[in-house]
Design a protein around this motif. Sequence first.
Motif, PDB file in Angstrom:
ATOM      1  N   ILE A   6      34.094  45.838  80.341  1.00 55.43           N
ATOM      2  CA  ILE A   6      34.350  44.918  81.438  1.00 55.43           C
ATOM      3  C   ILE A   6      34.601  43.552  80.813  1.00 55.43           C
ATOM      4  N   LEU A  43      37.574  40.976  85.132  1.00 56.73           N
ATOM      5  CA  LEU A  43      37.064  40.269  86.305  1.00 56.73           C
ATOM      6  C   LEU A  43      37.951  39.093  86.692  1.00 56.73           C
ATOM      7  N   ASN A  44      38.661  38.529  85.734  1.00 54.35           N
ATOM      8  CA  ASN A  44      39.545  37.402  86.029  1.00 54.35           C
ATOM      9  C   ASN A  44      40.717  37.811  86.911  1.00 54.35           C
ATOM     10  N   SER A  78      37.985  40.980  93.567  1.00 48.25           N
ATOM     11  CA  SER A  78      36.660  40.423  93.784  1.00 48.25           C
ATOM     12  C   SER A  78      35.645  41.169  92.919  1.00 48.25           C
ATOM     13  N   GLN A  79      34.491  40.555  92.745  1.00 46.14           N
ATOM     14  CA  GLN A  79      33.435  41.183  91.959  1.00 46.14           C
ATOM     15  C   GLN A  79      32.930  42.449  92.639  1.00 46.14           C
ATOM     16  N   LEU A 117      34.620  40.014  81.065  1.00 45.48           N
ATOM     17  CA  LEU A 117      34.054  38.990  81.935  1.00 45.48           C
ATOM     18  C   LEU A 117      34.336  37.612  81.346  1.00 45.48           C
ATOM     19  N   ASP A 118      35.152  36.841  82.038  1.00 49.81           N
ATOM     20  CA  ASP A 118      35.529  35.486  81.598  1.00 49.81           C
ATOM     21  C   ASP A 118      36.265  35.489  80.258  1.00 49.81           C
ATOM     22  N   TRP A 121      38.074  46.845  82.784  1.00 50.41           N
ATOM     23  CA  TRP A 121      38.202  46.038  83.981  1.00 50.41           C
ATOM     24  C   TRP A 121      38.201  44.559  83.588  1.00 50.41           C
ATOM     25  N   LEU A 123      35.287  45.225  91.871  1.00 49.66           N
ATOM     26  CA  LEU A 123      35.141  45.630  90.474  1.00 49.66           C
ATOM     27  C   LEU A 123      33.920  46.530  90.293  1.00 49.66           C
ATOM     28  N   ILE A 124      32.800  46.125  90.883  1.00 48.83           N
ATOM     29  CA  ILE A 124      31.571  46.922  90.774  1.00 48.83           C
ATOM     30  C   ILE A 124      31.778  48.312  91.353  1.00 48.83           C
ATOM     31  N   ASP A 175      40.801  41.022  88.773  1.00 46.86           N
ATOM     32  CA  ASP A 175      40.462  41.871  89.912  1.00 46.86           C
ATOM     33  C   ASP A 175      40.254  41.031  91.169  1.00 46.86           C
TER      34      ASP A 175
END
Length: 218
Positions: free
Chosen positions: A30, A76-77, A81-82, A32-33, A74, A85-86, A79
């Motif tokens: 994933i 997150l930037n 929404s979070q 993330l950022d 995945w 994604l979850i 997708d």
Amino acid sequence: MLQVIGAFEKLKYMVECTSKSNGNKEILPIFLDVEPDDVKLKTNLYRKTLSKCQKSEAKSWEKALIEVGKIKGWNLNKDESQVDLIQSVIEAVLDKLNDIYKNVTEHLVGVDDRVEAIIKILDVESDSVKFLAIHGMGGVGKTTLAKVIFNQLSSRFQGCNFLSDVRESSEQHGLVHLQKQLLSEFHDSRFVDKIKEVDDGINMIKRVLHNKKISHCS
């Protein structure tokens, strides 16, 4: 910087464990950022930190980062929404687990005590080889019981395999077919497909499964 280095070391360990698992472990990244290109070291985000580390350590971390960066995961930037994604991650993990775990009827009655007793007999923490036969009349739930036990214990082993309908399969397709089914979970299919005779399968089983902690149900 120490926090980033710690993350590099954990990532390296994950890659090493996955590479030694014969396909039984998988990394689902994933981002993330960060972007995949950052992890592939196509940007300077991590390169600056790596340049300040010892060359031998940095080399192994670079290799792990690049390898994970190539895996589809995945972001997150990007997708929506979070939450989405979850949900996507959960679905992907459950889909992969379904390839391992065996489906059994929900809310089974009267199996807990039997499962507990059998697991105690198996003594999975022991280094010895255990064979356990569950016998009885047809339709009493032997296969269901075996599936429940398999699902509970599979995570404790380096590899697991559940072969169903062994008698029928051996009569219709022969023992070589069963050997290939067994080995397919632990060895590269290119080598497994080369088995032509039962003796070939026996020798490969000895070689591949030697000193491995595995669970097999049939």
